[in-house]
Design a protein around this motif. Structure first.
Motif, mmCIF file in Angstrom:
data_model
loop_
_atom_site.group_PDB
_atom_site.id
_atom_site.type_symbol
_atom_site.label_atom_id
_atom_site.label_comp_id
_atom_site.label_asym_id
_atom_site.label_seq_id
_atom_site.Cartn_x
_atom_site.Cartn_y
_atom_site.Cartn_z
ATOM 1 N N SER A 12 -18.530 86.139 -53.554
ATOM 2 C CA SER A 12 -17.213 85.507 -53.429
ATOM 3 C C SER A 12 -17.742 83.723 -53.346
ATOM 4 O O SER A 12 -17.340 82.863 -53.982
ATOM 5 C CB SER A 12 -16.299 85.950 -52.495
ATOM 6 O OG SER A 12 -17.097 86.007 -51.159
ATOM 7 N N SER A 15 -19.905 82.652 -56.386
ATOM 8 C CA SER A 15 -18.979 82.387 -57.750
ATOM 9 C C SER A 15 -18.222 80.969 -57.539
ATOM 10 O O SER A 15 -18.209 80.083 -58.429
ATOM 11 C CB SER A 15 -17.988 83.423 -57.809
ATOM 12 O OG SER A 15 -16.857 82.878 -58.827
ATOM 13 N N SER A 16 -17.822 80.769 -56.187
ATOM 14 C CA SER A 16 -17.216 79.363 -55.872
ATOM 15 C C SER A 16 -18.147 78.282 -56.136
ATOM 16 O O SER A 16 -17.925 77.269 -56.947
ATOM 17 C CB SER A 16 -16.503 79.360 -54.621
ATOM 18 O OG SER A 16 -15.866 80.517 -54.395
ATOM 19 N N TYR A 37 -15.366 92.392 -60.707
ATOM 20 C CA TYR A 37 -15.053 91.795 -59.620
ATOM 21 C C TYR A 37 -14.117 90.728 -60.162
ATOM 22 O O TYR A 37 -14.545 89.956 -60.879
ATOM 23 C CB TYR A 37 -16.184 91.109 -58.609
ATOM 24 C CG TYR A 37 -16.833 92.489 -58.173
ATOM 25 C CD1 TYR A 37 -16.534 93.506 -57.063
ATOM 26 C CD2 TYR A 37 -18.290 92.701 -58.659
ATOM 27 C CE1 TYR A 37 -17.475 94.199 -56.507
ATOM 28 C CE2 TYR A 37 -19.044 93.769 -58.388
ATOM 29 C CZ TYR A 37 -18.561 94.660 -57.232
ATOM 30 O OH TYR A 37 -19.472 95.557 -56.563
ATOM 31 N N THR A 39 -13.656 87.810 -58.605
ATOM 32 C CA THR A 39 -14.458 86.689 -58.554
ATOM 33 C C THR A 39 -15.177 86.264 -59.920
ATOM 34 O O THR A 39 -15.484 85.048 -60.025
ATOM 35 C CB THR A 39 -15.718 87.019 -57.459
ATOM 36 O OG1 THR A 39 -16.238 87.872 -58.074
ATOM 37 C CG2 THR A 39 -15.020 87.014 -56.163
ATOM 38 N N THR A 113 -9.880 81.258 -45.143
ATOM 39 C CA THR A 113 -9.398 81.137 -46.464
ATOM 40 C C THR A 113 -8.113 80.295 -46.810
ATOM 41 O O THR A 113 -8.136 79.519 -47.374
ATOM 42 C CB THR A 113 -9.458 82.510 -47.066
ATOM 43 O OG1 THR A 113 -10.521 83.268 -46.842
ATOM 44 C CG2 THR A 113 -9.284 82.543 -48.597
ATOM 45 N N ASP A 135 -12.490 83.168 -51.292
ATOM 46 C CA ASP A 135 -11.963 84.231 -52.044
ATOM 47 C C ASP A 135 -12.433 84.052 -53.591
ATOM 48 O O ASP A 135 -11.847 84.706 -54.546
ATOM 49 C CB ASP A 135 -10.146 84.082 -52.198
ATOM 50 C CG ASP A 135 -9.792 82.669 -52.897
ATOM 51 O OD1 ASP A 135 -10.748 81.778 -53.272
ATOM 52 O OD2 ASP A 135 -8.817 82.500 -53.011
ATOM 53 N N GLY A 136 -13.522 83.452 -53.924
ATOM 54 C CA GLY A 136 -14.262 83.214 -55.089
ATOM 55 C C GLY A 136 -13.564 82.119 -55.912
ATOM 56 O O GLY A 136 -13.792 81.804 -57.187
ATOM 57 N N TYR A 313 -6.026 90.782 -47.793
ATOM 58 C CA TYR A 313 -7.296 91.073 -47.236
ATOM 59 C C TYR A 313 -7.336 91.525 -45.721
ATOM 60 O O TYR A 313 -8.550 91.854 -45.239
ATOM 61 C CB TYR A 313 -8.030 89.763 -47.422
ATOM 62 C CG TYR A 313 -9.329 89.681 -47.368
ATOM 63 C CD1 TYR A 313 -10.274 90.337 -48.300
ATOM 64 C CD2 TYR A 313 -10.113 89.036 -46.264
ATOM 65 C CE1 TYR A 313 -11.624 90.536 -48.352
ATOM 66 C CE2 TYR A 313 -11.613 89.219 -46.451
ATOM 67 C CZ TYR A 313 -12.177 89.941 -47.138
ATOM 68 O OH TYR A 313 -13.794 89.856 -47.035
#
Length: 435
Positions: A12, A15-16, A37, A39, A113, A135-136, A313
């Motif tokens: 997560s 990826s961000s 996924y 993400t 988040t 959260d990606g 989540y």
């Protein structure tokens, strides 16, 4: 030209960060397992190359950013070092990267988040803002003034950061596979507090955060009268929440957020306090608050017929309470059905009774088998132990998803940090096909 290769790009945070570097004009690629996924969706939308793990992915001159889940013995990391390239762990890279901006780290056991998403949305209406959400989701602005980031306490990862500001939403005992007790958690936050450069915005109604010592101002927000920023005259409706803000007992303004539950008001108050400190005009704060509609996997709704399916989540008792409270505010006349998948045996064992107490706030409870990592040993614990503490609860397995159909015009809360969404998808398919 530097090529950034992410080993474990579907993580997560990874990826961000890959999205941020790409948006900022860098050349980015990465590798991971083939399993899908959520993400990876924003990576694919940017046409960022996602490869299978392979040491041949690594070429001379690349900078390899390595996810924390992968040991130094990982073939890609070994190859990078053989070629004399730079290998930097995710948190260390991020800690260096944020020095270019006015950095805002959002931390706390719960609420990170959503608060990160809200903070970046609001302050992004004032000046260009890059952000990294857990959260990606990531966004890089080439001319960014601010960098807003989610900073996780797990394994003290956030100690890689020396931010200008820190928002501390709460301190609670979680991650029992790493932290020994609440004092151990507090010590991590206390250590971070001493690394903050400008100010800390902290929830003042939290007994642990009241004890934080820092070399910068600590500005408290909350419902209690002793806070610097106080929310009063709260009105909760099925559209959201509105409240007045008092700054050191002087009226500031009234705000509306299209979000639900006390935790949403507190998260908003933290953002308002930091924006006030940074001199963001109040009309910008108010307008941006109105247009924020949440982040992924935080009360994310899907409506099919008269049923509302919520993906959330929530994986700690405190978070379950907040999610059910949000559902009660938005849908006061609906049956609330909780479908919960515990995440890790260690957390389930540590909070077994608290999980039962929080889930009892729903009208009906379904429990899914405990989601765990391969590294964990379950001992003798099973989902039946939790079910025994909740009268009327049922254990939900794939073949029994259709049992949920007996609840009509209901709000179904699919909660957990594992793969609880597979149960939601299966139920969605049943509702859509009428099976």
């Amino acid at each position: 030209m530097t090529i950034y290769h992410f080993t474990g790009i579907k993580g997560s945070g990874m990826s961000s960060l890959a999205q941020i570097l790409f948006d900022s004009g860098e050349t980015v690629q990465g590798s991971d397992v083939e399993t899908y996924y959520f993400t990876e969706q924003p990576l694919r939308e940017r046409n960022i190359k996602i490869l299978k793990f392979d040491p041949d992915n690594i070429q001379p001159g690349m900078t390899v950013i390595a996810g924390n889940a992968f040991p130094d013995s990982h073939p890609e990391i070994v190859r990078a070092k053989e070629l004399g390239g730079d290998v930097i762990r995710y948190h260390k890279f991020l800690g260096e990267y944020i020095k270019k901006f006015t950095s805002i780290a959002i931390t706390g056991a719960h609420g990170k988040t959503t608060t990160t998403g809200l903070m970046s949305h609001v302050i992004g209406g004032y000046k260009p803002t890059s952000y990294l959400i857990g959260d990606g989701t990531g966004l890089g602005k080439k001319d960014a003034s601010y960098f807003v980031m989610e900073a996780c306490e797990y394994r003290r990862h956030f100690l890689a950061y020396h931010p200008d500001y820190a928002i501390m939403t709460n301190i609670d005992f979680d991650h029992p596979d790493y932290f020994s007790d609440i004092e151990d958690v507090f010590s991590a936050f206390q250590e971070l507090a001493l690394q903050v450069k400008k100010a800390i915005i902290a929830w003042g109604d939290d007994e642990h955060l009241q004890k934080i010592q820092a070399n910068v101002p600590v500005i408290y927000y909350g419902f209690g009268d002793r806070n610097d920023f106080i929310a009063k005259n709260i009105e909760k409706t099925t559209e959201g929440s509105s409240f007045e803000v008092y700054v050191r007992n002087e009226y500031y303004d009234r705000f509306f957020i299209p979000l639900f539950g006390d935790h949403a008001i507190l998260n908003s108050l933290a953002v308002i306090a930091l924006c006030h400190y940074e001199g963001v005009p109040v009309n910008i704060i108010k307008e941006r608050m109105k247009t924020f509609h949440g982040v992924k996997r935080r009360f994310t709704e899907t409506k099919i017929g008269n049923n509302v399916l919520v993906d959330d989540y929530a994986h700690h008792p405190t978070e379950i309470v907040a999610t059910i409270q949000s559902a009660r505010q938005k849908y006061p006349d609906r049956e609330i059905v909780a479908i919960f998948q515990p995440h890790t045996f260690s957390r389930t064992e540590a909070f077994l009774q608290q999980f039962a107490d929080s889930l009892k706030m729903a009208d009906s409870v379904y429990l899914c088998d405990i989601f765990s990592s391969a590294r964990e040993h379950n001992g003798n614990l099973s989902i039946e132990d939790l079910a025994a503490l909740i009268d009327g609860s049922e254990i939900l397995r794939n073949e029994g998803i259709e049992n949920l159909k007996k609840h009509s015009d209901a709000v179904f809360l699919f909660m957990g940090a594992g793969d609880v969404n597979k149960y939601q998808k299966a139920f969605e398919d049943i509702l859509r096909t009428g099976a």
